[in-house]
Enzyme design. Structure first.
Site, short mmCIF file in Angstrom:
data_model
loop_
_atom_site.label_atom_id
_atom_site.label_comp_id
_atom_site.label_asym_id
_atom_site.label_seq_id
_atom_site.Cartn_x
_atom_site.Cartn_y
_atom_site.Cartn_z
N LEU A 24 22.12 120.62 -85.82
CA LEU A 24 23.05 121.10 -84.79
C LEU A 24 22.32 121.31 -83.46
O LEU A 24 21.52 122.25 -83.33
CB LEU A 24 23.69 122.42 -85.24
N HIS A 175 16.79 110.55 -87.33
CA HIS A 175 18.18 110.55 -86.85
C HIS A 175 18.62 109.09 -86.64
O HIS A 175 18.42 108.52 -85.57
CB HIS A 175 18.30 111.35 -85.56
N TYR A 180 22.65 106.90 -81.72
CA TYR A 180 21.38 107.04 -81.01
C TYR A 180 20.51 105.80 -81.27
O TYR A 180 20.97 104.84 -81.87
CB TYR A 180 20.73 108.38 -81.37
#
Ligand SMILES: Cc1cc2nc3c(=O)[nH]c(=O)nc-3n(C[C@H](O)[C@H](O)[C@H](O)COP(=O)(O)O)c2cc1C
Length: 364
Positions: A24, A175, A180
């Protein structure tokens, strides 16, 4: 019988329960992109015995930034700041992995070093907004990376993993989700390259797999996880054959034998529920990935129990509920009511909407 509160392994990580804190972004780091005492308190509040926390996305370089105020992992002062956080989580019997981040095209010259254009596999812009120090800024047209620049970025992911290890993290998560940089390489809507990082899926997956390998060299296979968002459209993402694209990646990660695969359901777009549907992404990937799977995106307690019961996932990550409920695992275990979250304080600011959400009087 509740499966959420039974133990499970994720590579070298031993989870005492299956309520995972999702990554988060909260944008409250200190000067120099350094984690501060406020962040330490926030993570310490959310640590639980045997629980797993995935850190907010953490850029591996200045170029990896799209959101000012995100904490970094590109210098040694940041390592010291993170050390205070991992120590606090470990003191409470919890574990924490760092999510390693490069935003690619989801940025703006005012967030980039020397006011340069953001970088991407191809010069195609995303819709949406990043955050400069002074406020929201629209994503701009990225510059396509030269073939010769790519190895250095992969090496920065490896260096980030090594720093995360030095900072006391229990592992790292790449990630690879939410549009991204690794995701931009993966999906053919954003990758029009004609070299060995573009074209067929074997080439488009090369960047993510090499980044994963670089993290493995730094940390070990059993302490590296990967987050994917199959069919996710956040960040203007698209792929002509998501089943084949993400199926290929899951099978390759299965061969590598990583600690876990973390899958965001496409019913979530960024931070919003866009469709009420069964968890379909984990069902597809479960057939191809035989290690531990963490499911995320729009789960409540009943949905979490159901996906564990089906065998499609081994643990469930909760995002928004963890923002507003520092003692979420205990609340779910005891069936206590949940506090609702305040969207206005998600990104940036101070302790308000960050460390001032109450613990339940009946939670341990
Ligand atoms: C404020 C906020 C920040 C987020 N930051 C990240 C992030 O840094 N990395 C990431 O992979 N996902 C991020 N997400 C997505 C969450 O990890 C999660 O997938 C999403 O909130 C859906 O889960 P939920 O329905 O349990 O909230 C963020 C979501 C929210 C609400």
């Amino acid at each position: 019988m509740s499966k959420l509160f039974t133990p499970v392994a994720a590579g070298a990580l031993s989870l005492g329960h299956r309520v995972v804190m999702a990554p988060l972004t909260r944008m409250r780091s200190g000067p120099g992109d350094r984690p501060n005492a406020l962040m330490r308190d926030y993570y310490a509040q959310r640590a639980s015995r045997g629980g797993l926390i995935i850190s907010e996305a953490t850029p591996i370089s200045r170029q990896g930034y799209g959101y000012a105020g995100a904490p970094g992992i590109y210098d040694d002062a940041q390592v010291l700041g993170w050390r205070a956080i991992t120590d606090a989580v470990h003191e409470r019997g919890g574990q924490i992995v760092m999510q390693l981040w490069h935003v690619g095209r989801q940025s703006h010259p005012d967030i980039q070093p020397n006011g340069e254009a953001p970088v991407a596999p191809s010069a195609i812009a995303a819709e949406g907004y990043g955050y400069a120090a002074y406020g929201p800024v629209p994503f701009t047209m990225p510059r396509a990376l030269e073939r010769a620049e790519i190895p250095a970025i992969i090496a920065e992911f490896g260096a980030g993993a090594a720093r995360a290890r030095a900072a006391g993290f229990d592992g790292v998560e790449i990630h690879g989700a939410n549009g991204y940089l690794p995701d931009q390489f993966l999906q053919d809507g954003t990758n029009k390259r004609t070299d060995d990082y573009g074209g067929p899926i074997q080439n488009r997956a090369r960047f993510l797999l090499e980044v994963t390998q670089a993290a493995i060299v730094a940390f070990g296979t059993d302490r590296v996880g990967v987050r994917l968002s199959p069919s996710g459209t956040y960040g203007s993402m698209s792929d002509s054959d998501p089943q084949a694209t993400f199926g290929y990646v899951a099978a390759k990660l299965d061969e590598l034998g990583i600690a876990y695969l973390h899958v965001v359901e496409p019913r979530i777009k960024g931070t919003e529920l866009i469709a009420a549907s069964e968890p379909i992404a984990v069902r597809h990937l479960r057939a191809l990935f035989h290690g531990t799977i963490i499911a995320a995106g729009g789960f409540d307690r009943a949905g979490a129990e159901a996906v564990l019961e089906s065998g499609d996932a081994d643990a469930v990550a909760f995002g928004r509920a963890f923002i507003a409920n520092p003692d979420l695992p205990e609340r779910l275990r005891l069936g206590l009511p949940l506090t609702s979250y305040d969207r206005a304080t998600f990104y940036g600011g101070d302790a308000r909407g960050y460390t001032d959400y109450p613990f339940h009087a009946h939670a341990a």
